[in-house]
Structure formats: C-alpha cells, structure tokens
Design an enzyme around this catalytic site. Sequence first.
Site, PDB file in Angstrom:
ATOM      1  N   ILE A  86       0.776  -1.244  -0.087  1.00 24.97           N
ATOM      2  CA  ILE A  86      -0.077  -0.086  -0.101  1.00 24.97           C
ATOM      3  C   ILE A  86       0.887   1.067  -0.060  1.00 24.97           C
ATOM      4  O   ILE A  86       1.803   1.419   0.879  1.00 24.97           O
ATOM      5  CB  ILE A  86      -1.096  -0.013   1.177  1.00 24.97           C
ATOM      6  N   ASN A 100      -5.612  -4.928   7.879  1.00 25.49           N
ATOM      7  CA  ASN A 100      -5.285  -6.115   7.440  1.00 25.49           C
ATOM      8  C   ASN A 100      -5.390  -7.442   8.014  1.00 25.49           C
ATOM      9  O   ASN A 100      -5.407  -7.236   9.450  1.00 25.49           O
ATOM     10  CB  ASN A 100      -3.653  -5.836   6.894  1.00 25.49           C
ATOM     11  N   HIS A 102      -3.608 -11.052   9.041  1.00 23.72           N
ATOM     12  CA  HIS A 102      -2.572 -11.865   8.620  1.00 23.72           C
ATOM     13  C   HIS A 102      -2.954 -13.290   9.279  1.00 23.72           C
ATOM     14  O   HIS A 102      -3.034 -13.387  10.451  1.00 23.72           O
ATOM     15  CB  HIS A 102      -1.157 -11.253   9.292  1.00 23.72           C
ATOM     16  N   GLU A 172     -10.273 -16.789  10.945  1.00 20.28           N
ATOM     17  CA  GLU A 172     -10.593 -15.481   9.982  1.00 20.28           C
ATOM     18  C   GLU A 172     -12.078 -15.012   9.853  1.00 20.28           C
ATOM     19  O   GLU A 172     -12.463 -13.980  10.034  1.00 20.28           O
ATOM     20  CB  GLU A 172      -9.870 -15.622   8.559  1.00 20.28           C
TER      21      GLU A 172
HETATM   22  C1  GRF Z   1      -6.142 -15.167   4.134  1.00 18.79           C
HETATM   23  O1  GRF Z   1      -5.359 -16.103   4.805  1.00 18.79           O
HETATM   24  C2  GRF Z   1      -5.672 -13.808   5.050  1.00 18.79           C
HETATM   25  O2  GRF Z   1      -5.078 -13.941   6.135  1.00 18.79           O
HETATM   26  C3  GRF Z   1      -4.435 -13.436   4.121  1.00 18.79           C
HETATM   27  O3  GRF Z   1      -4.662 -13.782   2.613  1.00 18.79           O
HETATM   28  C4  GRF Z   1      -5.768 -14.984   2.717  1.00 18.79           C
HETATM   29  C5  GRF Z   1      -7.008 -14.527   1.844  1.00 18.79           C
HETATM   30  O4  GRF Z   1      -7.857 -15.418   1.650  1.00 18.79           O
HETATM   31  N1  GRF Z   1      -4.023 -12.080   4.110  1.00 18.79           N
HETATM   32  P1  GRF Z   1      -9.217 -15.413   1.037  1.00 18.79           P
HETATM   33  O5  GRF Z   1      -8.921 -14.750  -0.373  1.00 18.79           O
HETATM   34  O6  GRF Z   1      -9.917 -14.336   1.932  1.00 18.79           O
HETATM   35  O7  GRF Z   1      -9.794 -16.638   1.005  1.00 18.79           O
END
Ligand code: GRF
Length: 187
Positions: A86, A100, A102, A172
Amino acid sequence: MKNIAVLASGTGSNAAAIMDRFIGYEDIFVSLVASNNPEAGVLEKAAERGVPTSTFTKSQLNDEEFMTELLRGIDVVVLAGFLLKIPAFLVREFEGRMINIHPALLPKYGGKGMYGEHVHQAVIENGDKETGITIHYVSENYDEGDIILRETVSLSQRDTPETAALKVQKLEHEHFPEVVEKLARSL
Ligand code: GRF
C-alpha cells in the site's frame, strides 16, 4: 452511514464473509470490492452479491489521484488477502481506518513473502504448538501496524500446512467481519 471498501487479490473467502455480515444492514455497507487481479475469484463473489467491483493496475495503485477518486466516500479500507504494498499516501489518508488480516501470530511469520501457504508451511516446519490470526492497522511496512486482535488455535503433531490453513481460515471468518464492524462503528 459507513462505507467499506475491500481490497483483495485472490479467492476472497474473507471478503465474502465480510460482505455477508453486512447484508441487510442500513448503516454499514460494503460499497466496493477492488482488486489488482482481474482474474481474482473475489470479483465474482462480489458480483454475485451485487457489490460494485473495480480493478486497478499496480501503477494505478500508486497514483494518488486515481486512488483518491476510487476510494472517494470510503470510511474503512479492509485488506483481505491483498498482495501489493500500500503506498504511503493511502496509509496516511486512511490512518486508523485501514486494516489487514494476517494468517499467523504476528510478529512471527510476517513480512515480505510471508503469505498464504508459505506462512503455514513455516509454522509446521518449526513445530509450533499453535498458530492463529492477527488483525492489525496498516502501516507503511508489511505486517507491522498496531495489532487490534490476535486469536490462536492449537496445533497437534498431526497437523499439516493444509490443516493449519483450514484452522486459521475458520478463525478468520469468525473474527474478521466483527472487527470490521467494530471499526466502522467507532468512526
Ligand atoms: C487469508 O489467509 C488472509 O489472512 C491473507 O490472505 C488470505 C486471503 O484468503 N492475508 P481469502 O482470499 O480471503 O480466501
């Protein structure tokens, strides 16, 4: 009313979880999904949900006028698997409003080249007993902004990079949309 833009380079499962969270909301909207990769699955996921999409090149990402126009009216920028750096002007413009995710417990396994399967492979090779996610503000250096949330999940000797990735992805999808909502509501 708050408008969210999601920037993503790949499949977009996190972007989808975020878009789904705000379906039916009247005060928070995902009003743009943008990608540097015209082939990215995330664009289809957005189109299926009626969310406007856009693509840009690496040089457009670094063009202040272009990006200011693209993100006009956006309150929160969410990076969900976005692989380009970015530019500083955007970091400044969205300070405290750009986050973001990670797929590891930062500061471990962060930095350039540490994305996707590379991360999970390193975690398993090191025999770590746990992994997880880190959601953080975006700063000018990869994966170094202030941390908002870390969530962990344990690993056993039977875990492989693939099973670790699935455990992390579950975390996530459970946590990222909620953090996005909290940030939007706090502005
Ligand atoms: C995820 O694991 C996120 O943590 C990383 O990139 C991946 C993206 O996965 N930054 P998706 O495209 O949302 O399925």
